[in-house]
Design an enzyme around this catalytic site. Structure first.
Site, PDB file in Angstrom:
ATOM      1  N   LYS A 125       3.894  -3.049   7.464  1.00  0.00           N
ATOM      2  CA  LYS A 125       2.707  -2.759   6.634  1.00  0.00           C
ATOM      3  C   LYS A 125       1.860  -1.706   7.339  1.00  0.00           C
ATOM      4  O   LYS A 125       0.727  -2.226   7.950  1.00  0.00           O
ATOM      5  CB  LYS A 125       1.637  -4.085   6.185  1.00  0.00           C
ATOM      6  CG  LYS A 125       1.049  -3.970   5.217  1.00  0.00           C
ATOM      7  CD  LYS A 125       0.526  -5.255   4.454  1.00  0.00           C
ATOM      8  CE  LYS A 125      -0.496  -5.191   3.519  1.00  0.00           C
ATOM      9  NZ  LYS A 125      -0.417  -4.523   2.396  1.00  0.00           N
TER      10      LYS A 125
HETATM   11  N1  PPE Z   1       4.193  -4.391  -1.632  1.00  0.00           N
HETATM   12  C1  PPE Z   1       3.153  -3.410  -1.042  1.00  0.00           C
HETATM   13  C2  PPE Z   1       3.385  -2.019  -0.887  1.00  0.00           C
HETATM   14  C3  PPE Z   1       2.024  -3.928  -0.822  1.00  0.00           C
HETATM   15  O1  PPE Z   1       1.110  -3.059  -0.257  1.00  0.00           O
HETATM   16  C4  PPE Z   1       1.701  -5.441  -0.974  1.00  0.00           C
HETATM   17  C5  PPE Z   1       0.208  -5.836  -0.391  1.00  0.00           C
HETATM   18  C6  PPE Z   1       2.829  -6.226  -1.450  1.00  0.00           C
HETATM   19  C7  PPE Z   1       4.062  -5.531  -2.020  1.00  0.00           C
HETATM   20  C8  PPE Z   1       2.439  -7.419  -1.717  1.00  0.00           C
HETATM   21  O2  PPE Z   1       2.257  -8.389  -0.513  1.00  0.00           O
HETATM   22  P1  PPE Z   1       1.509  -9.570  -0.438  1.00  0.00           P
HETATM   23  O3  PPE Z   1      -0.067  -9.246  -0.461  1.00  0.00           O
HETATM   24  O4  PPE Z   1       1.914 -10.067   0.943  1.00  0.00           O
HETATM   25  O5  PPE Z   1       1.860 -10.382  -1.757  1.00  0.00           O
HETATM   26  N2  PPE Z   1      -0.740  -4.827  -0.794  1.00  0.00           N
HETATM   27  C9  PPE Z   1      -1.906  -5.187  -0.109  1.00  0.00           C
HETATM   28  C10 PPE Z   1      -2.683  -3.939   0.007  1.00  0.00           C
HETATM   29  C11 PPE Z   1      -3.012  -3.432  -1.503  1.00  0.00           C
HETATM   30  C12 PPE Z   1      -4.158  -2.259  -1.322  1.00  0.00           C
HETATM   31  O6  PPE Z   1      -4.306  -1.815  -2.318  1.00  0.00           O
HETATM   32  O7  PPE Z   1      -4.814  -2.097  -0.293  1.00  0.00           O
HETATM   33  C13 PPE Z   1      -2.766  -6.279  -0.953  1.00  0.00           C
HETATM   34  O8  PPE Z   1      -2.320  -6.775  -1.985  1.00  0.00           O
HETATM   35  O9  PPE Z   1      -3.667  -6.784  -0.272  1.00  0.00           O
END
Ligand code: PPE
Length: 305
Positions: free
Chosen positions: A159
């Site tokens: 990330k």
């Molecule tokens: N894919 C991506 C690309 C992503 O950024 C997130 C979280 C997820 C999947 C889901 O992951 P999880 O939060 O572990 O369930 N995105 C983070 C950042 C978003 C933002 O706009 O800033 C979040 O949801 O916090």
């Protein structure tokens, strides 16, 4: 989405005043994008704020850092404590939490190894990313003309700050085209994920979500959805899906920390319609679990006090 100011931000071990949490314009990550972050939520419960799945988020931060050659000068336990301290000191019942490990001031040039690694943890009240109406009725999506990263160009398991340039291109394209959210395909043409969320389809009663080999982040909400779905007795598989699977799915939804669990109403103007029964059932259990009302998922709630 605007940031609502609170009192304190954790920076390199100290809780500093919000307005003092500043950095130099020659901070390395600001120039080259090599940093890692997490998005975490604390929810209001009967026992005060509870951080949802805190340790898995911090563990993922360390995995992201390892992939990108960032050596975080703290332990998982240190940063778990830092998050709890930050939420506690700000005294807010629920919030979004943003830990960030970045390459600080003092070096320029593409070799990140000599750089000082700075860590911050901020939190602030943040509503659901795609709106309450999105959660209730579903969002309209389009397949982006931007592709998700090739795993050999930008590793999807990390990330990383710079990874999100790709998400921003897709998000802006979707918004300018009149949609709420973008869905990205992998370079191989499989469905990957949304700009900041994992994606799921329901086909003949089975929930299907793309694997990381299709460029999707290993979502912590996605993993919670898996457990909830299986406990509800639904079949759940990780497997490749095609854009036409989205058009013909019985149901579709997305998950992420910021967005939470959100039904998808349409993809490229193909109507999926009102949220279906499996989406609704998973959503209902998820929102009870995050608020500490599901004893079977008690280990997901890290209470602040
Ligand atoms: N894919 C991506 C690309 C992503 O950024 C997130 C979280 C997820 C999947 C889901 O992951 P999880 O939060 O572990 O369930 N995105 C983070 C950042 C978003 C933002 O706009 O800033 C979040 O949801 O916090």
């Amino acid at each position: 989405m605007p940031i609502e100011k609170v009192d304190k931000i954790w920076m390199n071990g100290d809780l500093v005043d919000w307005d003092d949490a500043t950095i130099h314009v020659l901070t390395h990550t600001l120039h080259y994008g090599n940093g890692v972050f997490e998005g975490i939520r604390a929810y209001e419960t009967d026992r005060g704020p509870a951080v949802f799945r805190l340790t898995p988020h911090i563990e993922r931060l360390f995995r992201s850092a390892k992939i990108l050659y960032i050596d975080i000068p703290w332990s998982v336990d240190d940063l778990v404590a830092a998050v709890l301290d930050t939420v506690r000191v700000n005294g807010i019942p629920s919030c979004y939490i943003r830990p960030l490990a970045y390459l600080g001031y003092g070096e320029m040039g593409l070799n990140p190894i000599p750089c000082k690694v700075d860590v911050s943890v901020a939190c602030w009240p943040w509503g659901s990313y795609l709106g309450d109406e999105g959660i209730a009725k579903g969002v309209r999506t389009m397949i982006s003309s931007w592709q998700r990263h090739d795993p050999n160009a930008m590793p999807p398991a990390a990330k990383g700050c710079g990874h999100y340039v790709n998400s921003q291109m897709a998000k802006v394209q979707a918004l300018k085209s009149g949609y709420d959210e973008a869905i990205l395909l992998s370079p191989q043409g499989h469905v990957s994920e949304c700009s900041g969320e994992n994606i799921f389809v329901v086909i003949d009663g089975t929930i299907v979500t793309p694997p990381s080999s299709a460029g999707a982040l290993e979502g912590i909400t996605q993993n919670a959805v898996r457990r909830i779905a299986e406990d509800l007795g639904y079949d759940y598989v990780r497997g490749n899906i095609l854009r036409s699977d989205l058009y013909t799915a019985d149901e579709a939804f997305l998950s992420g920390t910021a967005a939470e669990v959100v039904p998808i109403r349409s993809v490229d103007d193909r109507e999926i319609g009102d949220p279906g029964p499996i989406t609704r059932a998973v959503q209902e259990v998820f929102y009870e679990a995050v608020r500490g009302r599901r004893p079977e998922y008690a280990e997901w709630n890290e209470y602040v006090d």
